[in-house]
Scaffold this active site. Structure first.
Site, PDB file in Angstrom:
ATOM      1  CG  HIS A  59      -6.360   2.016   0.520  1.00 45.37           C
ATOM      2  ND1 HIS A  59      -5.217   2.616   0.013  1.00 45.37           N
ATOM      3  CD2 HIS A  59      -5.914   1.010   1.324  1.00 45.37           C
ATOM      4  CE1 HIS A  59      -4.153   1.982   0.490  1.00 45.37           C
ATOM      5  NE2 HIS A  59      -4.546   1.011   1.269  1.00 45.37           N
TER       6      HIS A  59
ATOM      7  CB  CYS B 214      -0.947  -0.006   1.190  1.00 47.82           C
ATOM      8  SG  CYS B 214      -1.614  -1.627   1.524  1.00 47.82           S
TER       9      CYS B 214
END
Lengths: 129, 387
Positions: free
Chosen positions: B336, B87
């Site tokens: 996200h 991420c």
């Protein structure tokens, strides 16, 4: 994942065999081939863990990846083994039972199965001691 | 080292983009960034792309070349490099681009991030994301990614006495901000009851504590500060860039509910920027889960350990609070798309510093971003200021 990936760590996963560094006396499970504290000065040997320890933190998994879905809800915890190293593992107990500091001991269990015709994966889980 | 500026930003809408492919997401964000900087494309010397798992999500590797090709730049033969740190992939792309410009190797560099997460089913997505942690010794034990953050939450609650309500208020605040962001996945306010009554994912974290699965892309254009005025009237200067690592597994950390890599990356960025914590006027933090935002506020050095829940409850992190956190809506409400998040954060802070953030505008001269890979094994922090 393919067979060799499980097979090569079978000894470690089935029997809770990790490593220790003879230079600094640190224990490692999951096993490490290089001691992060001593690096090139370290001397890594195999070590059979006693299998007793306590829960450092835990959670109850309600939504899992496909191969673990049949187990939900199940308890996953970080266990600190008596030798001082920490590992992530399932704890077999009622989901309202685990608490921080709970004594546990290791047991040999099926971890998952990769579908109806796939591999059965075995390893170490914990139960209340 | 040369001083470096951000002269263009571009974003796609974030969300479930059924009509848009992986490559089109990137092209759209890149085109917006070029338009923003008034460039045609031939100016670009180099591109860095953050992408976690095109291989799992769309069965596509060799992402750099694909992107150069569909961005219409194949015949320019410029170097395009895909970087990955779960991420934090976008954060890495930004730092690589910064390094390339600062060193003098390249002049005009695009830092981008892209992720297309909805082309596979939910359990495949969960499994791919579990690869951000240690597959062999965390994933194989049955620990999901939300499960690992729940291990952090339980440790945190045990040590500091955070309430379930305080945790939920992080999500409520981020949705309130997201409602003011036209590209956010969830442009809708929610109540605390909605969070507290949402489905349990891994105790104590519920669905509304978790950032969503998102398709999206983001791009920024960097150039030497002394050339920035060629492309924009409102350049934003990169004051500090820090990247740090820690153990891949949560169980090996010094402290389960402290992300030491956050502190390390922030310290590098602050040292370079020569500014203090008190000089920062807003922060985009990596709130992949509500607990992560609280840890971030503390581990970045903005609050004492164990106090961020109370500060959130008191409104300190709101848009009109002492230190606005996640004006974009954060990962929770804005969405996200894992590889794009680190770049989106830079887009948000840049937009804010230019005074173009509309209803969610924060009055600040200096802002910060905080992008985490895994449970804290990689962290990238950036400090940006008005040039």
């Amino acid at each position: 994942m393919g067979v060799p990936r499980y097979w090569r760590k079978q000894k470690n996963r089935y029997n809770l065999i990790g490593t220790m560094c003879k230079t600094c006396g640190s224990y490692y499970f999951p096993p490490r081939e290089l001691c992060p504290k001593c690096r090139r000065d370290g001397e890594i040997v195999e070590y059979q863990f006693k299998g007793t320890g306590k829960i450092v933190t835990y959670t109850i998994i309600r939504t899992a990846a496909k191969e673990y879905d049949y187990l939900t809800p199940y308890v996953v915890a970080i266990i600190e083994l008596d030798e001082g190293t920490r590992m992530t593992a399932q704890v077999i107990c009622d989901i309202d039972k685990p608490y921080i500091g709970m004594p546990v001991k290791s047991v040999f269990r099926k971890i998952t199965e990769e579908g109806k015709t796939g591999m059965l994966v075995y390893g170490t889980k914990f139960v209340p001691a | 080292m040369r001083e470096v500026a951000v002269v263009g930003v571009g974003l796609t809408e974030f969300g479930e983009k059924w009509n848009t492919s992986f490559r089109n997401l990137f092209v759209e964000a890149g085109a917006h960034a070029l338009e923003d900087a008034g460039m045609g494309g031939d100016e670009i010397d180099e591109i860095f792309v953050g992408n976690m798992s095109a291989g799992r999500f769309v069965l596509q590797e060799h992402v750099g070349a694909l992107i150069a090709d569909y961005a219409g730049l194949a015949s320019n033969h410029i170097p395009v490099t895909r970087v990955e740190a779960a991420c934090a992939s976008g954060g890495l792309a930004f730092r690589q681009a910064y390094t390339a410009v600062a060193s003098g190797l390249s002049d005009i560099v695009v830092a981008a991030g892209v992720e297309k997460m909805n082309d596979v089913d939910g359990s495949e997505t969960t499994d791919a994301l579990a690869g951000a942690a240690d597959r062999e010794w965390e994933g194989l034990a049955g620990a999901t990614f939300p499960g690992l953050y729940s291990l952090i939450a339980v440790d945190y609650i045990h040590k500091y006495g955070l309430t379930r309500e305080q945790l939920g208020m992080v999500s409520v605040k981020n949705h309130r901000n997201g409602a003011k962001n036209p590209i956010a996945q969830f442009q809708k306010e929610i109540t605390l009851d909605t969070v507290l009554n949402s489905t349990l994912v891994a105790d104590p974290l519920r669905l509304m504590d978790c950032s969503p699965v998102t398709d999206g892309a983001a791009a920024v254009i960097l150039c030497p500060l002394d050339r920035a005025k060629e492309f924009t009237d409102t350049p934003v200067k990169i004051l500090g860039v820090g990247q740090a690592t820690d153990t891949i597994s949560l169980h090996d950390r010094r402290d389960i509910s402290t992300l030491d890599a956050t502190t390390a990356a922030a310290n590098v960025a602050f040292r370079q920027a020569k500014v203090e914590r008190k000089d920062i006027g807003m922060v985009e933090v990596h709130d992949c889960f509500t607990i992560a935002e609280l840890c971030a506020i503390e581990d970045l050095g903005f609050a004492k350990k164990g106090t961020a829940g109370k500060l959130t409850e008191e409104g300190w992190t709101a848009l009109d609070g002492g230190l606005p956190i996640n004006p974009s809506g954060g990962l929770k409400a804005c969405g996200h798309p894992v590889g794009a998040t680190g770049i989106k954060q830079v887009c948000e802070i840049t937009t804010q510093l230019r005074g173009e953030a509309g209803a969610r505008q924060v009055d600040a001269d200096i802002g910060m971003t905080h992008n985490v890979g895994g449970t804290g094994a990689t962290v990238v922090c950036n400090i940006l200021g008005r040039a």
